[in-house]
Design a protein around this motif. Structure first.
Motif, PDB file in Angstrom:
ATOM      1  N   UNK A  83       5.724   3.404  -4.776  1.00  0.00           N
ATOM      2  CA  UNK A  83       6.155   3.706  -4.147  1.00  0.00           C
ATOM      3  C   UNK A  83       5.410   3.773  -2.921  1.00  0.00           C
ATOM      4  N   UNK A  84       5.484   3.737  -1.567  1.00  0.00           N
ATOM      5  CA  UNK A  84       5.160   3.538  -0.490  1.00  0.00           C
ATOM      6  C   UNK A  84       3.456   3.828  -0.161  1.00  0.00           C
ATOM      7  N   UNK A  85       2.629   2.997  -0.381  1.00  0.00           N
ATOM      8  CA  UNK A  85       0.709   3.337   0.176  1.00  0.00           C
ATOM      9  C   UNK A  85       0.515   3.113   1.975  1.00  0.00           C
ATOM     10  N   UNK A 102      -3.285  -0.036   0.157  1.00  0.00           N
ATOM     11  CA  UNK A 102      -2.932   0.408  -0.762  1.00  0.00           C
ATOM     12  C   UNK A 102      -1.314   0.168  -1.424  1.00  0.00           C
ATOM     13  N   UNK A 103      -1.608  -0.827  -2.421  1.00  0.00           N
ATOM     14  CA  UNK A 103      -0.292  -1.447  -3.185  1.00  0.00           C
ATOM     15  C   UNK A 103       0.273   0.177  -4.050  1.00  0.00           C
ATOM     16  N   UNK A 104       1.650  -0.201  -3.651  1.00  0.00           N
ATOM     17  CA  UNK A 104       3.308   0.407  -3.715  1.00  0.00           C
ATOM     18  C   UNK A 104       2.582   1.158  -6.254  1.00  0.00           C
ATOM     19  N   UNK A 158      -1.880   3.272 -10.939  1.00  0.00           N
ATOM     20  CA  UNK A 158      -3.691   2.094 -11.377  1.00  0.00           C
ATOM     21  C   UNK A 158      -4.138   3.313 -11.540  1.00  0.00           C
ATOM     22  N   UNK A 159      -4.545   4.476 -10.257  1.00  0.00           N
ATOM     23  CA  UNK A 159      -5.581   5.638 -10.890  1.00  0.00           C
ATOM     24  C   UNK A 159      -5.304   6.300 -11.871  1.00  0.00           C
TER      25      UNK A 159
END
Length: 242
Positions: free
Chosen positions: A29-31, A35-37, A42-43
């Motif tokens: 999703x948009x960040x 920040x990437x989608x 990743x987190x």
């Protein structure tokens, strides 16, 4: 600790030894511009690796899609229904139990998945009551977050691409952060947003719910390490009771 890298000859004994499996769950999703989608993926994945090291648990291949209804109209966002998530994750949990796992940890990187994950845990409680199921979303961080943040939270619940989530990324996956593009999102959240479905394009044009320019690696480390302490304690206590 990576389950997918094991072979079928040796994995049976390792499952009996570890007993716990961690499934990183995120979203696409948009960040915002910095920040990437795949930020939530990743987190969740990086956090799962750290938790596995502390608790001698397996890390499953990540589940990379989530319920992103609120952001579904932003470029790059991919939405999955709660119903689909619940059925798939419940099946995964039951399969893990059949393989010999007794602790299933759904490590969530996306708040929008929370409703589905709670329902999954309830379903598995009925189906396989001997399987202990946890659904974690940065537990134990409320007080420490309030201490380290410089800007007021835009919302009592939402945390998205702001000072805090960007700080998480700077600690766990800084190679994917472009702080030269960080902005102060300053969303306009109407009071009724808590009581009726409200697409986020009605509140923000950037998908950034706060001041991302205030993010630092140190803030992220402070909060994440606290959450890891809490999760580790819970998982290790569960393992000791098996």
């Amino acid at each position: 600790m990576k389950f997918e890298l094991e072979n079928s000859v040796e994995v049976k004994d390792k499952i009996r030894s570890f007993r716990a499996a961690i499934l990183p769950i995120g979203a696409v999703e948009a960040h915002g511009p910095h920040l990437p989608l795949g930020t939530d993926n990743l987190l969740a994945t990086r956090l799962a690796d750290k938790l596995a090291e502390r608790t001698e648990s397996f890390v499953l291949p990540p589940f990379s899609y989530g319920q992103v209804w609120s952001l579904r109209n932003f470029p790059g966002s991919i939405n999955v229904s709660n119903e689909a998530l619940i059925r798939l994750l419940a099946d995964i949990g039951e399969s893990l139990y059949q393989q010999g796992f007794r602790i299933f940890i759904m490590l969530n990187g996306h708040l929008g998945n929370a409703v589905a994950l709670k329902e999954v845990a309830r379903m598995l409680y009925e189906r396989v009551p001997e399987l202990k199921v946890f659904y974690f979303f940065y537990p134990g961080t409320k007080e420490i977050t309030a201490q380290v943040r410089e800007a007021s939270a835009a919302h009592s619940t939402y945390m998205h691409a702001d000072e805090i989530e960007t700080s998480y990324m700077l600690y766990l996956a800084d190679e994917y952060v472009d702080m030269t593009k960080a902005i102060d999102g300053a969303p306009q959240i109407p009071i009724e947003a808590d009581f009726t479905p409200t697409p986020w394009e009605e509140m923000t044009s950037s998908a950034v719910l706060g001041n991302a320019t205030l993010a630092t690696r140190e803030k992220g480390e402070t909060i994440i390490e606290r959450s890891l302490e809490v999760m580790s304690e819970i998982v290790l206590r569960a393992k000791s009771s098996l």
